[in-house]
Every structure is written in C-alpha cells, then in structure tokens.
Design an enzyme around this catalytic site. Structure first.
Site, PDB file in Angstrom:
ATOM      1  N   SER A 151       0.719  -1.591  -0.011  1.00  0.00           N
ATOM      2  CA  SER A 151      -0.306   0.068  -0.274  1.00  0.00           C
ATOM      3  C   SER A 151       0.700   0.923   0.246  1.00  0.00           C
ATOM      4  O   SER A 151      -0.360   2.459  -0.111  1.00  0.00           O
ATOM      5  CB  SER A 151      -0.829  -0.074   1.320  1.00  0.00           C
ATOM      6  OG  SER A 151      -0.387   0.556   2.152  1.00  0.00           O
ATOM      7  N   LYS A 189       1.058   4.237   7.505  1.00  0.00           N
ATOM      8  CA  LYS A 189       0.389   5.274   6.641  1.00  0.00           C
ATOM      9  C   LYS A 189       1.075   6.092   6.537  1.00  0.00           C
ATOM     10  O   LYS A 189       1.570   6.876   7.444  1.00  0.00           O
ATOM     11  CB  LYS A 189      -0.950   4.676   6.983  1.00  0.00           C
ATOM     12  CG  LYS A 189      -1.594   3.599   6.424  1.00  0.00           C
ATOM     13  CD  LYS A 189      -1.720   3.352   4.675  1.00  0.00           C
ATOM     14  CE  LYS A 189      -2.752   1.903   4.686  1.00  0.00           C
ATOM     15  NZ  LYS A 189      -1.941   1.008   5.103  1.00  0.00           N
TER      16      LYS A 189
END
EC number: 3.4.21.88
Length: 230
Positions: A151, A189
């Site tokens: 990701s 993230k």
C-alpha cells in the site's frame, strides 16, 4: 538484517581474507554465490555497505573495510581489517577529504508492519538489524519493522523492506507513521488530520484512505529511514 545472499557474500569475503590474507576477486565471488554476472555482486556489496557491515575506501580500487560482522558470524570482538582488490590504487585528488568510519547501531526489529490491510499490534522483538547512525533521527529511541504489503509503494516502500522508526506519539500532516488503530491493529500509512478525525492514507491507488475518530488512532512512531530488500 541481511538476506541469505548478503550474509553468504560477507562470510565468503571474511573467510578468504582470514585464510589467504587477500580478498577474492569479483569472479570468485560470483562463482561462490552461483550468480550469473558480476553486477549481482556489485548490488550485494552496495547493500552490505548501506547496512553498515562494510565500507568501500575512496580512491582505492575495490578496497573494502569490513566494519562489523553479525552476531551469527561471531561479531563480538571483531577487529575491522582493510582488504585490497586486484586493481592498482588510484591516487586521491589534492582536495580529497579523509574517509570517515561508518558508525552503526543495532535496532530491535519488532515484527512486521502492514502496508496494506492492518495487522495485529506489534509488541515483541523478533530479531535485530544494524543500521548506519546517519539514518537515525537524533538521540531518540528507534526500532525497526519489516514491511508487509504494497500500500506504500508510491512512497518507495516495498513489501519486504525494513523501515526505521523514531519512537514518538506525535506527528505532522504528511508524515509516514506507525499507527495503532483501536488498540488492536498496526499499520504504516501517511498521517493527515481532518478536523476531529485522523486520515490514514495509502500511497497506492488500489487502497482507500481510512478515516477514524482521533481518539481511535495512536501514533507509535515516525518513519526516518528505509532499508531496501534485495
């Protein structure tokens, strides 16, 4: 943390120098590791240098200083030794700066961190990894995590890489952080504030941004370095 090929090459160089007093040639390294070309050896040597295990001396062709050995090779008490390649020395320019010693620190690797779907919270050391001190952010506590998932690939973070984390509970917008979600899941993230909420953004269009109330997200560290997996 070294890959098997990196560890094999470091062991081969060290053993040959200890036995013969001279280093193996690139062709000998290639044959010993069963690689098809010497470019693979160049990549492995670069990786060992980035991880602080060896140092290539400037202006001396293929001269290598073994800075440190991992614990699995009896690293305790190891004395660095300079080994020369088989090409003639290149004299340094008049304005060349002295070569400095690479200093390194071993950090605990606290398991895997999700760069994808969050995984269970990280709490236990799995092993250690040696990183150059220049990768660390000041004198704060640091740890490392192995990346699992894709990701964050557009931020240059790939599956299998090792990220170096500065331990902190605060972050600025845009920082890449280790976030603990609802005290159960940990993920890597990009951190963004949206009013009273926290957005955890991926760096891959295949993953949606996840938004949580601010009291459900705890920052456990900020990314300060990356060790590429080869």
């Amino acid at each position: 943390m070294l890959t098997k090929k990196q560890l094999d090459l470091l062991a081969f160089i060290h053993k040959r120098v200890q036995r013969d007093g001279v280093p193996p040639s690139f062709d000998e390294m290639k044959d010993a590791l069963d690689l098809r070309s010497k470019s693979g050896i160049h990549r492995l040597i670069t990786a060992l240098e980035e991880r602080g295990f060896i140092r290539r001396l400037a202006h001396r062709a293929r001269a290598i200083e073994v800075v440190k050995l991992p614990d699995s090779m009896g690293g305790t008490g190891f004395a660095p030794r300079v080994i020369d390649g088989d090409l003639p020395d290149i004299p340094p320019p008049a304005n060349a700066l002295p070569v400095s010693t690479i200093e390194a620190t071993e950090l605990p690797v606290m398991g895997k961190i999700a760069a994808g779907v969050p995984i269970e919270a990280i709490s236990q050391r799995s092993h250690g990894v040696t990183v150059p001190n220049g990768m660390l952010a000041g004198n704060g506590a640091h740890y490392a995590l192995e990346v699992k998932g894709d990701s964050m690939i557009e931020a240059g973070i790939n599956d299998g890489d090792v990220v170096v984390i500065l331990e902190t509970s605060v972050a600025d917008d845009g920082d890449i952080v280790v976030a603990l979600v609802e005290d159960q899941e940990a993920t890597l993230k990009r951190f963004k504030r949206k009013g009273n909420a926290i957005a955890l953004e991926a760096a891959n269009p295949l993953y949606e941004t996840r938004v949580f109330p601010s009291d459900q997200v705890k920052v456990q560290g900020r990314l300060v370095g990356l060790i590429r997996s080869y």
